[in-house]
Each structure stands twice: as C-alpha cells, then as structure tokens.
Write an enzyme that holds these catalytic residues in place. Structure first.
Site, PDB file in Angstrom:
ATOM      1  N   ARG A  96      41.828  29.121  51.871  1.00 50.91           N
ATOM      2  CA  ARG A  96      42.612  29.337  53.091  1.00 50.91           C
ATOM      3  C   ARG A  96      44.106  29.089  52.881  1.00 50.91           C
ATOM      4  NH1 ARG A  96      38.579  32.255  54.639  1.00 50.91           N
ATOM      5  NH2 ARG A  96      36.763  31.137  55.464  1.00 50.91           N
ATOM      6  N   TYR A 129      36.121  42.454  50.317  1.00 51.21           N
ATOM      7  CA  TYR A 129      37.038  43.321  49.581  1.00 51.21           C
ATOM      8  C   TYR A 129      37.497  44.555  50.345  1.00 51.21           C
ATOM      9  CZ  TYR A 129      36.369  40.256  45.671  1.00 51.21           C
ATOM     10  OH  TYR A 129      36.362  39.153  44.881  1.00 51.21           O
ATOM     11  N   PHE A 424      29.243  43.488  36.681  1.00 43.47           N
ATOM     12  CA  PHE A 424      30.334  42.908  35.881  1.00 43.47           C
ATOM     13  C   PHE A 424      31.218  42.024  36.750  1.00 43.47           C
ATOM     14  CE2 PHE A 424      31.571  47.211  37.207  1.00 43.47           C
ATOM     15  CZ  PHE A 424      32.755  46.972  37.866  1.00 43.47           C
TER      16      PHE A 424
END
Length: 424
Positions: A96, A129, A424
């Site tokens: 954070r 993401y 990966f």
C-alpha cells in the site's frame, strides 16, 4: 510515467549477488519457503540482467520483479519480442505504498528500451493486472477423463508406438522440447522455453512437488522410424477404495504434432493398469481430445485464465501479427499508463496473402473513431482468442460506426485458440 515512490525508496537493478534477498522477498510475498532439497534440484532460471526491485530507506529490498526474454507466437506471423513479467512480489509489511505501480512502470520503460512491443504474464491474482493494461488473452482447459473412455478412430494411430519410462532430464529433454516446438507451430501464445535453465526447470521433479505421487514418467509416441510425435509428462498417484484401484494419472504437460499422435497418446493414457482417471495438464480450449472423445460430457472440464498480454508499443505490436479479414477501422484507445498508446489509430489491412490472412498497419489519425476501448481489451484480443464483439456486449467496447464492430471482431479472431503450456 513512473509513479512517485515514498521518500527514501528507489528503483534499483538487482544483481545475482542479491539472489537470496531477492528470493526472500518473493517467499514472504507468496507465503512459501522451499526446502533445501527443492532449491538444489530446481535451476536458478532468473535472468539476472532483467531483475529489478525497490529498495527501502534502509537499503533492503522491499519489492522485486524480473522478466524473461521471450518470443511470443502471434496469429499468422513470426513471433514478436516479448518481456515475460515474473517474480513480482512486495513484502507484506511494505504494501500500500505504490511500490507495485512504480515497478510496473519501470518494467514498461525497460521494455521500451529493449524494443519489446509486448509484455506477457501469468496472473497469480487475476484482479491485479487489468489496472496496468494487461488483458486476459487466453484460456486453458483441464479435463478429467475416466479410464476406458472411448475415442473416435484416427487413421495412422495404430501405426504409432508408445514408450514409457521414468523421466530422465538428460536423456529426454531434447525429445520434449523438439515435440513441444513442433506441436505449437501456428498456435498463438505457445511460448518456447528459450534457455537451458527454463528447459531444465520444466523437467525438474523434487519430491516436494509430487504431492504423494510417483516420480515423473514420460510417455512418448513414435513413428516407425523412431521419430517422436507426442509426449506426456505424468505421474500416478496411488489410491485404493474398498480394495478397488482408484489411482489417478496426473499429467503435467502434453503435446502432439498431429491428430494420429494425439489419439495414440490418449489411448495409452486412458488404458493404464490400476488407474481410474486421467487429469490433463493445460490444454487449449479447442484441443483435439474434445473432438476425439466419443462422449465428452463426463470429463469434468475446468477453464481458467492462461497468459495475459499488454501492448507496450501499440502500432508495432498490432503490425506484428496478421488478421483473418480485411479491415479499415479507427480505434480510440484509452491507456493511462502509457500515453503514447492513447488516442485514435487507423488500422488498415493490405492485400490478402496466399494463406488467406492480412498484414496490417496502425497509424495516427484525427478521423472520427469507429470503436472506443481500453488497451486492456486490445491486449486481450491480441492473440485471437477473445471477441471484441463479446467485450462490446459486456459494455467494454463502444461501437461508434455501425458495422465496425463486426469487421474488427472478425479480423482479430484466429482459427486456433491461444495457449501457453507452462507457467512463468
């Protein structure tokens, strides 16, 4: 655009000499600690010239990330240079503070410096993401098939032979990579293991990874000349219920160069003594086994996200792949992380090629937009496995000119579903 770090924090390259500290951050972030035997048996596959992190004011590493130098197979064209983002972690007591945002910006900057128009990753948490412009570009299918399940006939399958052995990395590594590369030709997302350490890691089998199963075995399919045509890396996990064998065959990875080889491999896997079921490794959602099974209903299919894609250099990335139909469309792209990608782009295809696909150029324009979308959806559609029309139906793409959505959806689609067979 690198977000500001808190006072005293700084972005750094991490050398091999800080290997233990780098890994410790990741162990704390992901909540695991490998035992010494596992560490000794799994190669150090980090590319240390591509490892970075954030130092805290006291000089310790607060967060880390690295990337691989990959070539990403894209629809209909030569693979594109791609940075495989990996080892992303922040210490629990350093969260954070904007460290991840700063590291992702740093990663994008390095991609640009190296001329890598695309980045890809596996998302440990799928909610993270998208806000950095990565789109979920592929799904993977895993199936559990009961022993004895019938397969449709495939000509040539009966002429192939199966060999079964305890996996020997030294003896079998070349076979695995040779078949893996051949099996993936033409399939977007099918990333090759590009270094010796990545190839060795794919065959690593420390006891801690076996979850009570046997050491890895290799089932390989060969033609009359002995040439390998398919393989499966697998282990059996013994189980008995009321004196009846219920052993599971658990496949880590499999690949086949054609339908006959796939049929012969699955015929073997589905007929192993003292077993009850076969659990596949990651498969493309259009994998041959779905067509070969006489009754595909009783397969307990599970679909989850596979590789995620981020367009770092939009015009270069879009021009690097080919398209399934003609296109002349203006996109209005939103990209808050990389403003050079934002704005209106005209996508124009040229003449159709002998394979029926089209090259494309993306150029800046002031013309009115036909479609508006975020770079996240563009990355998701990049490998041809996501539908722009479906995104529009979900409210994530806006059609501003009638017909543009149909044309763009058809052009971005690709006949083979994308997949990366290994994480990966």
């Amino acid at each position: 655009m690198t977000p500001a770090l808190p006072d005293g924090y700084r972005l750094v390259r991490v050398p091999l000499s800080r290997n233990d500290e780098f890994r410790e951050v990741d162990h704390l972030a992901f909540g695991y600690e490998p035992d010494p035997e596992t560490v000794a048996q799994v190669p150090d596959y980090i590319e240390w010239d591509r490892a970075s992190g954030v130092e805290a004011p006291d000089g310790s590493l607060a967060a880390v990330h690295a990337s691989f130098d990959f070539e990403l197979p894209v629809p209909g064209a030569a693979p594109v240079e791609c940075a495989g983002l990996t080892w992303v972690g922040t210490r629990p007591d350093q969260r954070r503070r904007g460290l991840l945002s700063a590291m992702i910006a740093d990663h994008f900057a390095h991609c640009q410096e190296r001329g890598e128009p695309v980045s890809a990753l596996y998302a440990a948490e799928s909610s993270i993401y998208g806000r950095f412009g990565y789109g979920s570009a592929a799904d993977e299918l895993r199936v559990t098939v009961q022993r004895g399940a019938a397969l449709r006939d495939v000509p040539g399958s009966e002429d192939l032979v199966v060999r079964f052995a305890k996996l020997d990395a030294g003896a079998h590594g070349a076979l695995v990579e040779r078949v893996h590369e051949a099996a993936g030709r033409g399939r977007p997302g099918w990333i090759r293991r590009s270094t010796d350490t990545l190839r060795a890691t794919a065959l690593a089998d420390p006891p801690a990874w076996r979850q009570g199963g046997e050491p890895l075995r290799l089932a390989s399919v060969h033609d009359a000349d002995g040439e390998p045509r398919a393989y499966a890396l697998l282990r059996r996990k013994e189980e008995w219920v009321d004196n009846i064998p219920k052993t599971k065959v658990v496949v880590r990875e499999s690949a086949a160069v054609d339908a006959a080889a796939a049929h012969r491999l699955w015929s073997f896997l589905l007929d192993m003594d003292l077993t009850a079921s076969v659990q596949s490794g990651p498969l493309p959602v259009d994998d041959r086994v779905r067509s070969l099974l006489v009754d595909a209903r009783d397969t307990a299919p599970k679909i989850t996200d596979n590789v995620w894609v981020r367009l770092v250099d939009l015009p270069a990335a879009l021009a690097a792949r080919r398209y399934s139909g003609p296109l002349d469309v203006v996109l209005d792209v939103a990209d808050t992380r990389l403003p050079a990608n934002a704005g209106r782009w005209r996508l124009t295809t040229g003449e159709v090629g002998p394979d029926g696909a089209y090259d494309l150029q993306a150029t800046r324009t002031e013309d009115d937009a036909d479609l508006a979308l975020d770079v996240r959806e563009l990355g998701a559609a990049y490998l041809g496995g996501r539908s722009l029309a479906a995104f529009a139906d979900a409210g994530l793409v806006e059609e501003r000119r009638t017909g543009a959505l149909q044309a763009a959806s058809a052009a971005f689609a690709w006949p083979l579903a994308p997949l990366c067979t290994w994480g990966f």
